[in-house]
Motif scaffolding. Structure first.
Motif, PDB file in Angstrom:
ATOM      1  N   ARG A 234      45.420   7.018  44.928  1.00  0.00           N
ATOM      2  CA  ARG A 234      45.161   7.675  43.561  1.00  0.00           C
ATOM      3  C   ARG A 234      46.149   8.328  43.002  1.00  0.00           C
ATOM      4  O   ARG A 234      47.038   8.702  43.534  1.00  0.00           O
ATOM      5  N   ALA A 235      46.132   8.009  41.685  1.00  0.00           N
ATOM      6  CA  ALA A 235      47.355   8.724  41.000  1.00  0.00           C
ATOM      7  C   ALA A 235      46.808   9.630  40.026  1.00  0.00           C
ATOM      8  O   ALA A 235      45.658   9.173  39.058  1.00  0.00           O
ATOM      9  N   GLU A 236      47.225  10.817  40.153  1.00  0.00           N
ATOM     10  CA  GLU A 236      46.575  11.952  39.122  1.00  0.00           C
ATOM     11  C   GLU A 236      46.863  11.895  37.916  1.00  0.00           C
ATOM     12  O   GLU A 236      48.032  11.182  37.389  1.00  0.00           O
ATOM     13  N   ARG A 237      46.274  12.308  36.836  1.00  0.00           N
ATOM     14  CA  ARG A 237      46.598  12.329  35.396  1.00  0.00           C
ATOM     15  C   ARG A 237      47.867  13.096  35.473  1.00  0.00           C
ATOM     16  O   ARG A 237      47.844  14.179  35.879  1.00  0.00           O
ATOM     17  N   GLY A 238      48.960  12.642  34.576  1.00  0.00           N
ATOM     18  CA  GLY A 238      50.175  13.570  34.616  1.00  0.00           C
ATOM     19  C   GLY A 238      51.176  13.250  35.764  1.00  0.00           C
ATOM     20  O   GLY A 238      52.149  13.992  35.935  1.00  0.00           O
TER      21      GLY A 238
ATOM     22  N   GLY B  65      40.171  20.663  38.749  1.00  0.00           N
ATOM     23  CA  GLY B  65      39.467  20.345  40.059  1.00  0.00           C
ATOM     24  C   GLY B  65      38.496  19.202  39.783  1.00  0.00           C
ATOM     25  O   GLY B  65      38.502  18.270  40.804  1.00  0.00           O
ATOM     26  N   SER B  66      37.951  19.204  38.793  1.00  0.00           N
ATOM     27  CA  SER B  66      36.886  18.058  38.491  1.00  0.00           C
ATOM     28  C   SER B  66      37.539  16.929  37.596  1.00  0.00           C
ATOM     29  O   SER B  66      36.949  16.052  37.000  1.00  0.00           O
ATOM     30  N   ASP B  67      38.819  17.009  37.528  1.00  0.00           N
ATOM     31  CA  ASP B  67      39.649  16.008  36.583  1.00  0.00           C
ATOM     32  C   ASP B  67      39.059  14.781  37.324  1.00  0.00           C
ATOM     33  O   ASP B  67      39.485  14.613  38.400  1.00  0.00           O
ATOM     34  N   PRO B  68      39.016  13.650  36.580  1.00  0.00           N
ATOM     35  CA  PRO B  68      39.062  12.215  36.968  1.00  0.00           C
ATOM     36  C   PRO B  68      40.452  12.088  37.294  1.00  0.00           C
ATOM     37  O   PRO B  68      41.263  12.381  36.434  1.00  0.00           O
ATOM     38  N   PRO B  69      40.592  11.187  38.123  1.00  0.00           N
ATOM     39  CA  PRO B  69      42.053  10.686  38.492  1.00  0.00           C
ATOM     40  C   PRO B  69      42.538   9.560  37.334  1.00  0.00           C
ATOM     41  O   PRO B  69      41.531   9.185  36.491  1.00  0.00           O
ATOM     42  N   GLY B  70      43.697   9.441  37.277  1.00  0.00           N
ATOM     43  CA  GLY B  70      44.248   8.759  36.238  1.00  0.00           C
ATOM     44  C   GLY B  70      43.890   7.137  36.798  1.00  0.00           C
ATOM     45  O   GLY B  70      43.101   6.351  35.956  1.00  0.00           O
ATOM     46  N   ILE B  71      43.891   6.798  38.110  1.00  0.00           N
ATOM     47  CA  ILE B  71      43.926   5.480  38.540  1.00  0.00           C
ATOM     48  C   ILE B  71      43.626   5.896  40.113  1.00  0.00           C
ATOM     49  O   ILE B  71      43.962   6.710  40.710  1.00  0.00           O
ATOM     50  N   GLU B  72      42.429   5.075  40.621  1.00  0.00           N
ATOM     51  CA  GLU B  72      42.003   5.275  41.896  1.00  0.00           C
ATOM     52  C   GLU B  72      41.769   3.886  42.511  1.00  0.00           C
ATOM     53  O   GLU B  72      40.733   3.019  41.782  1.00  0.00           O
ATOM     54  N   PHE B  73      42.489   3.510  43.330  1.00  0.00           N
ATOM     55  CA  PHE B  73      42.003   2.173  44.125  1.00  0.00           C
ATOM     56  C   PHE B  73      41.323   2.576  45.367  1.00  0.00           C
ATOM     57  O   PHE B  73      41.890   3.332  46.313  1.00  0.00           O
ATOM     58  N   THR B  74      40.113   1.914  45.462  1.00  0.00           N
ATOM     59  CA  THR B  74      39.346   2.120  46.940  1.00  0.00           C
ATOM     60  C   THR B  74      39.219   0.845  47.306  1.00  0.00           C
ATOM     61  O   THR B  74      38.511   0.074  47.018  1.00  0.00           O
TER      62      THR B  74
ATOM     63  N   VAL C 198      49.770  11.999  30.820  1.00  0.00           N
ATOM     64  CA  VAL C 198      49.899  10.648  30.897  1.00  0.00           C
ATOM     65  C   VAL C 198      50.106  10.155  32.162  1.00  0.00           C
ATOM     66  O   VAL C 198      51.062  10.764  32.852  1.00  0.00           O
ATOM     67  N   THR C 199      49.573   9.170  32.780  1.00  0.00           N
ATOM     68  CA  THR C 199      49.937   8.612  34.378  1.00  0.00           C
ATOM     69  C   THR C 199      50.965   7.526  34.070  1.00  0.00           C
ATOM     70  O   THR C 199      50.732   6.773  33.242  1.00  0.00           O
ATOM     71  N   ILE C 200      52.235   7.717  34.980  1.00  0.00           N
ATOM     72  CA  ILE C 200      52.981   6.762  34.551  1.00  0.00           C
ATOM     73  C   ILE C 200      53.360   5.876  36.015  1.00  0.00           C
ATOM     74  O   ILE C 200      53.498   6.789  37.023  1.00  0.00           O
ATOM     75  N   ILE C 201      53.151   4.679  35.910  1.00  0.00           N
ATOM     76  CA  ILE C 201      53.611   3.761  37.127  1.00  0.00           C
ATOM     77  C   ILE C 201      54.702   2.996  36.866  1.00  0.00           C
ATOM     78  O   ILE C 201      54.985   2.514  35.922  1.00  0.00           O
ATOM     79  N   VAL C 202      55.713   3.408  37.740  1.00  0.00           N
ATOM     80  CA  VAL C 202      56.940   2.743  37.494  1.00  0.00           C
ATOM     81  C   VAL C 202      57.310   1.645  38.738  1.00  0.00           C
ATOM     82  O   VAL C 202      57.208   2.040  39.953  1.00  0.00           O
ATOM     83  N   VAL C 203      57.362   0.406  38.449  1.00  0.00           N
ATOM     84  CA  VAL C 203      57.810  -0.513  39.596  1.00  0.00           C
ATOM     85  C   VAL C 203      59.480  -0.782  39.339  1.00  0.00           C
ATOM     86  O   VAL C 203      59.851  -1.067  38.269  1.00  0.00           O
ATOM     87  N   SER C 204      60.102  -0.677  40.445  1.00  0.00           N
ATOM     88  CA  SER C 204      61.381  -0.946  40.204  1.00  0.00           C
ATOM     89  C   SER C 204      61.798  -1.280  41.617  1.00  0.00           C
ATOM     90  O   SER C 204      61.528  -0.769  42.650  1.00  0.00           O
TER      91      SER C 204
END
Lengths: 256, 283
Positions: free
Chosen positions: A53-57, A4-13, A202-208
């Motif tokens: 926001r992308a969560e970890r994992g 619940g208090s996990d930081p996000p993997g990535i957060e754009f604000t 691991v957070t994975i970002i896929v651009v395709s």
């Protein structure tokens, strides 16, 4: 860390990326423009007020046409460029998949390139030495390890690049279009590896541009168009919106 | 990987660079020293792997230059006759070798960031590594050139005295100055593609304004000021002093030169870092 208090993997604000396009790239164009008082053309927004926001994992897909801002998002996550406005939070180590011809030097051998590429990603020589066998095995390139990479096929390039990136202990893995270059067997292997990463947080970002890949593989997808975030949701819905967008490009901005 | 995880960071790339950012950024550079060595190695190996003669080319170019320049400037124009107390090829090469290092390093380093566009837009690492690695990779040519210099010394039986011990100090000064010049040029070359052509022209003029082909003694007094302000003139004269004349450089002269080199480096580094945030956007 409590759940619940996990930081996000990535957060754009509220992230915007503005480019001040130059009039000219040579002094011959630039100097006269400076005297006319308009050396800089009006700003161009590659991204405008983007929040996600992308969560970890999490495995997050990004779709959109060319010039929609996908690569700007990747550049911002990789930290090679800074946002003009807004805030970006990144947790941990980012490993971009360095594609063909980037980290690799054509005249160097596969072995030399592994060391170079890994040290660009921040691995020490010792770490590379201890993982070297795993890197080459994963890429299935034992027969070509001392061949200059200019003799490699594009599939081999990708395999080596992917293998180095996944062996660099990333917290965030950026996977560009390149994954679609490999053959089916290798793609399958990458997907298994990525699932394994996902279970490790691991957070994975896929651009395709491959909708099949986004559909099968991502849990969530973003749709970008003209620097705006048009949709954020289940891959099937986002892909649907994307195909609509392609067939009715004029209706694009109404959905914002 | 030695960093504790997870770290949250905001703007990953610094958009400003102030005086207090110098030390932290040198610390990062030190952390990434392995990358600097890998990049330097990459440049050296890729430079000569392609050609048939490979490393032999490093010898061909300076040898041809010595032959042609000696013929034109010593045999035909008789420059420095009666002033230069040692053979012209030796006089020439002691200065030409460090000049070639400077000139090749600055010219290649100017293109070093533009040439790595695909890396710069993908992954962050301190970009000055690209520039410094290019400068360092030219040290190989320099070292092989030293073999030619040794050959000339043997041929003319002119051996350096203990003042040879000054060479590392002079080289350190030269290296710092070279990097300080190369850094802002490499950054500017991203913003204006003319920079590389401008660099070529400026280096050509600089070559003739540096006493490589002639002794500084024959320069008319009213122009001597240009030579006293030219750091490269100080460098080539220093090499001639300690390698050929056998006179010590002198601590005072060294400190002035080193101070100028350090200042050039710090200003160059500062300008580079100020422009760094825009690299991936401009490339």
């Amino acid at each position: 860390m409590p759940i619940g208090s996990d930081p996000p993997g990535i957060e754009f604000t509220q992230v915007s990326k503005r480019f001040q396009l130059q009039e000219g790239r040579t002094l011959r164009e630039f100097v006269p423009a400076l005297f006319r008082g308009r050396a800089w053309s009006p700003p161009f927004y590659a991204l405008q007020n983007v929040n996600f926001r992308a969560e970890r994992g999490e495995i997050l897909g990004i779709v959109g046409r060319n010039g929609s801002g996908k690569s700007t998002v990747l550049k911002l996550i990789a930290g090679v460029t800074a946002p003009s406005e807004g805030e970006i939070m990144i947790c941990g180590r980012v490993s971009p998949l360095i594609e063909l011809g980037a980290g690799f030097h054509p005249d160097l051998t596969g072995r030399e390139n592994v060391f170079l590429n890994a040290s660009i990603l921040g691995m020490s020589r010792k770490e590379v030495l201890s993982r070297f066998d795993a890197i080459i095995s994963f890429a299935e390139l034992w027969d070509f390890v001392d061949t200059p990479v200019k003799r490699y096929s594009s599939g081999m390039y990708i395999r080596l690049g992917f293998s180095v990136a996944v062996h660099s202990d990333p917290d965030i893995l950026l996977v560009d279009e390149v994954l679609t270059v490999g053959d089916a067997a290798f793609q399958e292997k990458c997907l298994i590896k990525m699932r394994e990463f996902q279970s490790r947080g691991v957070t994975i970002i896929v651009v395709s541009h491959s909708m099949g890949l986004i559909q099968d593989f991502c849990e969530r997808a973003l749709l970008l168009s003209g620097g705006h975030l048009l949709a954020d949701g289940a891959p099937a819905e986002v892909i649907h919106q994307y195909t609509d967008l392609i067939s009715h490009p004029d209706a694009a901005l109404e959905t914002v | 990987m030695d960093q504790p995880l997870p770290i949250a960071r905001r703007h990953p790339i610094a958009t400003t660079f102030g005086l207090r950012d110098f030390l932290p950024s040198f610390a990062v550079l030190w952390q990434r020293r392995e990358l600097l060595w890998s990049m330097t190695g990459r440049n050296i190996r890729s430079q000569y792997k392609q050609s048939i003669l490979g490393y032999a080319w490093i010898f061909v170019n300076p040898l041809m230059q010595i032959l042609v320049l000696t013929f034109v400037f010593s045999t035909i124009l008789r420059i420095g006759e009666g002033i230069i107390p040692y053979p012209f090829p030796l006089f020439l090469f002691v200065a030409l070798l460090p000049w070639m290092f400077f000139s090749n390093a600055v010219a290649s380093a100017t293109d070093s960031i533009v040439g790595s566009a695909s890396l710069v837009t993908k992954v962050y690492f301190p970009r000055e590594i690209l520039v410094v690695a290019t400068v360092l990779s030219k040290v190989v040519d320099l070292l092989l050139g030293v073999l030619i210099l040794l050959g000339l010394m043997v041929i003319y039986s002119e051996y350096p005295s203990w003042t040879l011990a000054w060479v590392p100090a002079i080289f350190a000064m030269q290296l710092l100055f070279t990097v300080g010049i190369a850094l802002p040029l490499a950054a500017l070359n991203l913003f204006f593609h003319d920079v590389r052509y401008l660099v070529g022209v400026v280096l050509l003029i600089w070559f003739y304004m540096t006493p490589v082909l002639y002794p500084v003694e024959i320069v008319p007094d009213k122009y001597k000021i240009f030579f006293e302000l030219n750091p490269l003139a100080l460098v080539v004269n220093a090499y001639r002093r300690v390698l050929l004349d056998g006179t010590s450089l002198g601590v005072e002269r060294f400190l002035v030169g080193m101070g100028a080199a350090l200042l050039t480096f710090l200003v160059g580094y500062y300008l580079f870092k100020r422009m760094e945030a825009g690299f991936a956007d401009r490339i």
